[in-house]
Design a protein around this motif. Structure first.
Motif, PDB file in Angstrom:
ATOM      1  N   TYR A  12       0.944  -1.242   0.032  1.00  0.00           N
ATOM      2  CA  TYR A  12       0.049  -0.064  -0.072  1.00  0.00           C
ATOM      3  C   TYR A  12       0.891   1.100  -0.096  1.00  0.00           C
ATOM      4  O   TYR A  12       0.454   2.190  -0.623  1.00  0.00           O
ATOM      5  N   ALA A  72      -4.929   5.096   2.848  1.00  0.00           N
ATOM      6  CA  ALA A  72      -4.489   3.569   2.795  1.00  0.00           C
ATOM      7  C   ALA A  72      -5.331   2.741   3.949  1.00  0.00           C
ATOM      8  O   ALA A  72      -5.638   1.630   3.557  1.00  0.00           O
ATOM      9  N   ILE A 112      -8.515   2.099   2.542  1.00  0.00           N
ATOM     10  CA  ILE A 112      -8.596   1.287   1.184  1.00  0.00           C
ATOM     11  C   ILE A 112      -8.114  -0.218   1.673  1.00  0.00           C
ATOM     12  O   ILE A 112      -8.987  -1.129   1.370  1.00  0.00           O
ATOM     13  N   LYS A 166      -9.127  -1.378   4.567  1.00  0.00           N
ATOM     14  CA  LYS A 166     -10.410  -1.996   5.110  1.00  0.00           C
ATOM     15  C   LYS A 166     -11.253  -2.348   3.865  1.00  0.00           C
ATOM     16  O   LYS A 166     -12.328  -2.943   4.219  1.00  0.00           O
ATOM     17  N   ARG A 167     -11.011  -1.966   2.751  1.00  0.00           N
ATOM     18  CA  ARG A 167     -11.985  -1.999   1.657  1.00  0.00           C
ATOM     19  C   ARG A 167     -13.150  -1.435   1.733  1.00  0.00           C
ATOM     20  O   ARG A 167     -14.203  -1.828   1.519  1.00  0.00           O
ATOM     21  N   ALA A 168     -13.333  -0.236   2.272  1.00  0.00           N
ATOM     22  CA  ALA A 168     -14.397   0.457   2.249  1.00  0.00           C
ATOM     23  C   ALA A 168     -14.841   1.025   0.743  1.00  0.00           C
ATOM     24  O   ALA A 168     -13.988   1.086  -0.223  1.00  0.00           O
ATOM     25  N   ARG A 169     -15.957   1.138   0.495  1.00  0.00           N
ATOM     26  CA  ARG A 169     -16.473   1.312  -0.865  1.00  0.00           C
ATOM     27  C   ARG A 169     -16.833   3.084  -0.993  1.00  0.00           C
ATOM     28  O   ARG A 169     -17.082   3.601  -2.041  1.00  0.00           O
ATOM     29  N   TYR A 196     -16.387   6.847   0.167  1.00  0.00           N
ATOM     30  CA  TYR A 196     -15.384   7.571   0.982  1.00  0.00           C
ATOM     31  C   TYR A 196     -15.884   8.875   0.970  1.00  0.00           C
ATOM     32  O   TYR A 196     -15.881   9.662   0.179  1.00  0.00           O
ATOM     33  N   ILE A 198     -10.265   5.082  -7.343  1.00  0.00           N
ATOM     34  CA  ILE A 198     -11.390   4.648  -6.610  1.00  0.00           C
ATOM     35  C   ILE A 198     -12.782   4.521  -7.399  1.00  0.00           C
ATOM     36  O   ILE A 198     -13.533   3.668  -7.536  1.00  0.00           O
ATOM     37  N   LYS A 244     -13.036   2.194 -10.369  1.00  0.00           N
ATOM     38  CA  LYS A 244     -13.070   0.636  -9.939  1.00  0.00           C
ATOM     39  C   LYS A 244     -14.591   0.430  -9.071  1.00  0.00           C
ATOM     40  O   LYS A 244     -14.647  -0.531  -8.548  1.00  0.00           O
ATOM     41  N   GLY A 245     -15.421   1.517  -9.204  1.00  0.00           N
ATOM     42  CA  GLY A 245     -16.849   1.230  -8.768  1.00  0.00           C
ATOM     43  C   GLY A 245     -17.110   1.615  -7.422  1.00  0.00           C
ATOM     44  O   GLY A 245     -17.900   1.342  -6.654  1.00  0.00           O
ATOM     45  N   GLY A 246     -16.063   2.309  -6.904  1.00  0.00           N
ATOM     46  CA  GLY A 246     -16.142   2.930  -5.516  1.00  0.00           C
ATOM     47  C   GLY A 246     -17.113   4.307  -5.625  1.00  0.00           C
ATOM     48  O   GLY A 246     -17.371   4.729  -6.684  1.00  0.00           O
TER      49      GLY A 246
END
Lengths: 258, 498
Positions: free
Chosen positions: B381, B410, B413, B415-418, B420, B444, B447-449
């Motif tokens: 990361y 980071a 990210i 934690k893979r939050a969607r 932000y 982000i 890629k669909g965040g």
């Protein structure tokens, strides 16, 4: 199914097809997407494949596009990957011959309705091999050096087309943002192509900044787009931002939700 | 143009204010008996420039010449000795002294024996105020005066003794029309005496009224200097707002996906009233507004950090309720707060913990944390987000603002939050870190965040966002699609109020 079996299957599939999407793998392996992504991640770290949005492609050998050997391999294709995100389905694009634009061509299988105009024989081969997008090859004298066509014929041929976006690879970007390449015919072709489009996308390795190649084709202007790798110096990032030039780096960090 | 010799010449004055902002090579000439107006938006560096002139701050480079002599004031007293008076935005008066005493403070009329000649002082004060048509009792103490009266009194001080140069910093900001007229009389009187006046303002109408020359300052640079005859209001508006740079923001062209987070009728206290909006997959939604418009409060409300807010929240169509930011995070909604050093960085903890605190369970095994994977990921990361020459045992307290922000990003990210929620993510950080953070944001979205970007930087808002919402007095205006939005339009809506 054990991880090792899955990995073997993915490798086998990729060797046969050169590319794969997550959906296909899910059906093939009957495991969750998370698992597949993890496997792909592992294989990417090993350098076997490159992950793309929604899938992966094989890194080497079978593809017509040679990958560069040595330390920079991943970065090199990552520039192509990032640049491919600037394309939208249905567009007309011009890819001028270069190692980075060849890398970009490898990522075009994500699309099915784009039209690629190019002077690069390798790119034309790559696109026709995937049987997905349309490719128009410019005419001209074949240069033995880099498997591409150049010269008056190519310049004349180019006049017939208008494209949404031009992708070029440059070898040097000077401190006053002068863009340069190593051969004269390349410089002439880029100069002419630049007049025929609304958007110029400049691909350049980080080492190319603040250097000059011999043949210049003009300065980077406000509104131009640059793509380079994430190791580019802070000075360059600041410089381009202040010059109102869009800079994409190979920051490729977001991994979605579990 | 002016054939006189200039009184005051500034050449190539530069001063670094902070990482983000500096005054760059300002050159300017002031002539005796003329009014030079300096205009620029808030934060363009007008006041900072005056501070350099009056010795409050010292320039990094460049020179000033005053009356044909090199002038390098060490402090404001030096400036006064040279004959330069500075009248700041918050006027400095002595609360317990009378109006007359304040007027003559460093210049009392004296008797033969050296004592202050009070009757003469009062008489002179009355005469002066009458001449300037300021209706004030000279005997009352200043603490009893209102804001506008103080402002006028401060301006009147410039008439007590012959100054060579008087610099006003936005004197008319809080004045109504009658007081403004008085102020302009004072300025006229000064120029008739041959005093040079430097007048800082952001009101365009004043330039045509009093200015002989006008200089436009934008982002720390002096863009242009013109004489009054060559400008009119529309030229000025154009020069002031100028060309803004929105092309330099890295963003991929992409279509908007399905609704991801829907906010319905969110209210909180008196500040936020019935706020509704939707952010879609792959979208960056911008929310802007003036100071105190409730931006930060809204950002915190969205992650359940503010008790007592009401309204509905739908995540991919399912109603959710967050009672704390931790709970929001379980649903993939992360807040990157405005004050990262205060609210995001874990002090006295190392980079490892700072970056992975939210994602630690992912590394849990029966025997404890899986350290090999943990360190491998931190390295990955850090390398990907552009944190250079770092070690996992570093304490991020000592990092630059830009690097701290990268650590925070980071962390979520990892934690893979969607979704932000970013509150002023680039305020006060260096330009190269900004470029990195914009690239992360673009990544982000690609890629669909989704991102909700709260920012007061209009260039950033116009450059990065797909749609823009404007918060004014707790209400929401918009959304305005990026293609239709402009700087002028947003400023107009943000200041419209009710």
């Amino acid at each position: 199914m054990f991880a090792i079996e899955r990995i073997n299957l993915i490798q086998k599939y990729l060797r046969e097809h050169q590319q794969v999407d997550v959906k296909t793998l899910r059906e093939l392996l009957n495991v969750s997407e998370v698992t597949i992504r993890r496997d792909l991640e592992k294989l990417e770290q090993e350098g076997f494949l490159l992950r793309t949005h929604g899938g992966a492609i094989l890194t080497d050998s079978v593809s017509l596009v040679p990958t560069r050997t040595g330390s920079g391999t991943t970065e090199y294709s990552e520039i192509g990957k990032i640049a491919s995100r600037l394309i939208q389905e249905g567009e007309f694009i011009l890819l001028l011959a270069g190692n980075l634009t060849r890398q970009l061509a490898r990522f075009l299988f994500q699309f099915s309705q784009i039209t690629v105009l190019t002077n690069d024989i390798v790119i034309a081969g790559e696109i026709s091999a995937t049987q997905k997008n349309r490719c128009v090859l410019l005419g001209g004298e074949v240069s033995g050096q880099d498997q591409a066509v150049y010269g008056t014929l190519t310049l004349d041929d180019l006049e017939r087309f208008h494209v949404d976006r031009v992708f070029v690879e440059v070898d040097g970007v000077s401190r006053d943002l002068d863009l340069s390449v190593t051969t004269q015919e390349k410089a002439l072709l880029i100069r002419s192509a630049r007049q025929r489009t609304g958007e110029l996308v400049i691909l350049c390795e980080a080492e190319g900044f603040y250097k000059n190649a011999f043949f210049s084709f003009g300065k980077a202007r406000s509104g131009d787009i640059m793509v380079t790798d994430r190791h580019v110096s802070d000075e360059v990032k600041q410089h381009l931002f202040n010059a109102n030039i869009k800079l994409f780096t190979t920051i490729d960090i977001y991994e979605g939700t579990p | 143009m002016n054939v006189q010799e200039p009184l005051f010449v500034v050449e190539g004055l530069s001063k670094k204010i902070n990482e983000d902002f500096s005054l760059k090579e300002i050159s300017l000439s002031l002539y005796p008996g003329s009014v030079h107006v300096l205009v620029g938006e808030n934060g363009s560096g007008k006041t900072k420039f005056l501070h350099l002139l009056c010795g409050i701050e010292r320039p990094d480079s460049g020179s000033m010449r005053f009356c044909d002599r090199l002038y390098a004031p060490r402090d404001i007293t030096d400036a006064r000795k040279a004959g330069i008076l500075f009248i700041g935005q918050d006027v400095q008066l002595f609360e317990n002294l009378s109006v007359a005493e304040n007027l003559f403070f460093d210049n009392y009329p004296r008797t033969l024996f050296g004592a202050i000649d009070i009757p003469r002082m009062i008489q002179q004060a009355r005469r002066l105020l009458k001449e300037l048509s300021i209706d004030l009792d000279v005997d009352i103490p200043v603490r009893k005066l209102g804001y506008a009266q103080r402002q006028l009194l401060a301006a009147a001080r410039s008439c007590v003794k012959p100054w060579k140069l008087v610099a006003f910093d936005e004197p008319s900001a809080a004045l109504a029309e009658p007081e403004r007229t008085i102020l302009f009389t004072i300025i006229k009187r000064l120029t008739q005496q041959g005093t040079s006046v430097l007048y800082v303002s952001h009101r365009i109408d004043e330039i045509c009224r009093i200015g002989d020359y006008v200089s436009i300052i934008r982002q720390g640079r002096l863009i242009d200097t013109r004489s009054r005859e060559t400008v009119n209001e529309s030229v000025l508006v154009h020069l002031l707002t100028g060309k803004i740079f929105t092309e330099r923001y890295p963003r991929y062209k992409q279509g908007r996906g399905a609704p991801l987070l829907e906010v319905q009728n969110l209210s909180c206290g008196v500040l936020l009233k019935n706020i509704s909006f939707t952010v879609h997959v792959g979208e960056i939604l911008g929310i802007t507004g003036l100071m105190g418009s409730g931006r930060t409060l809204l950002a915190h409300c969205l992650v359940g950090d503010v008790p007592g807010s009401s309204g509905r929240l739908l995540l991919s169509g399912q109603e959710v309720h967050f009672s704390s930011p931790e709970e929001a995070l379980q649903y993939g909604v992360a807040l990157i707060p405005e004050d990262r050093n205060e609210n995001a960085i874990l002090h006295h903890q190392d980079l490892t913990l700072n970056m992975t605190i939210a994602a630690l369970p992912q590394y849990q095994t029966v025997t404890g944390l899986h350290n090999t994977t943990l360190y491998k990921n931190i390295k990955k990361y850090a390398e990907r987000i552009g944190l250079r020459s770092i070690k996992p045992e570093d304490i991020p307290d000592t990092y630059s603002g830009g690097n701290q922000q990268k650590v925070t990003l980071a962390r979520w990210i990892a934690k893979r939050a969607r979704i932000y929620i970013m509150d002023e993510p680039t305020r006060g950080i260096d330009v190269s870190s900004k470029v990195d953070i914009y690239n992360v944001m673009a990544d982000i979205a690609a890629k669909g965040g989704a991102i909700i970007l709260f920012s007061s930087d209009l260039e950033e808002i116009l450059g990065m966002c797909d749609r823009i919402l404007i918060l004014t007095e707790g209400r929401m205006i918009g959304p305005i699609p990026k293609e239709e939005a402009s700087q002028e339009m947003i400023l107009r809506l943000a200041t419209s109020g009710t």
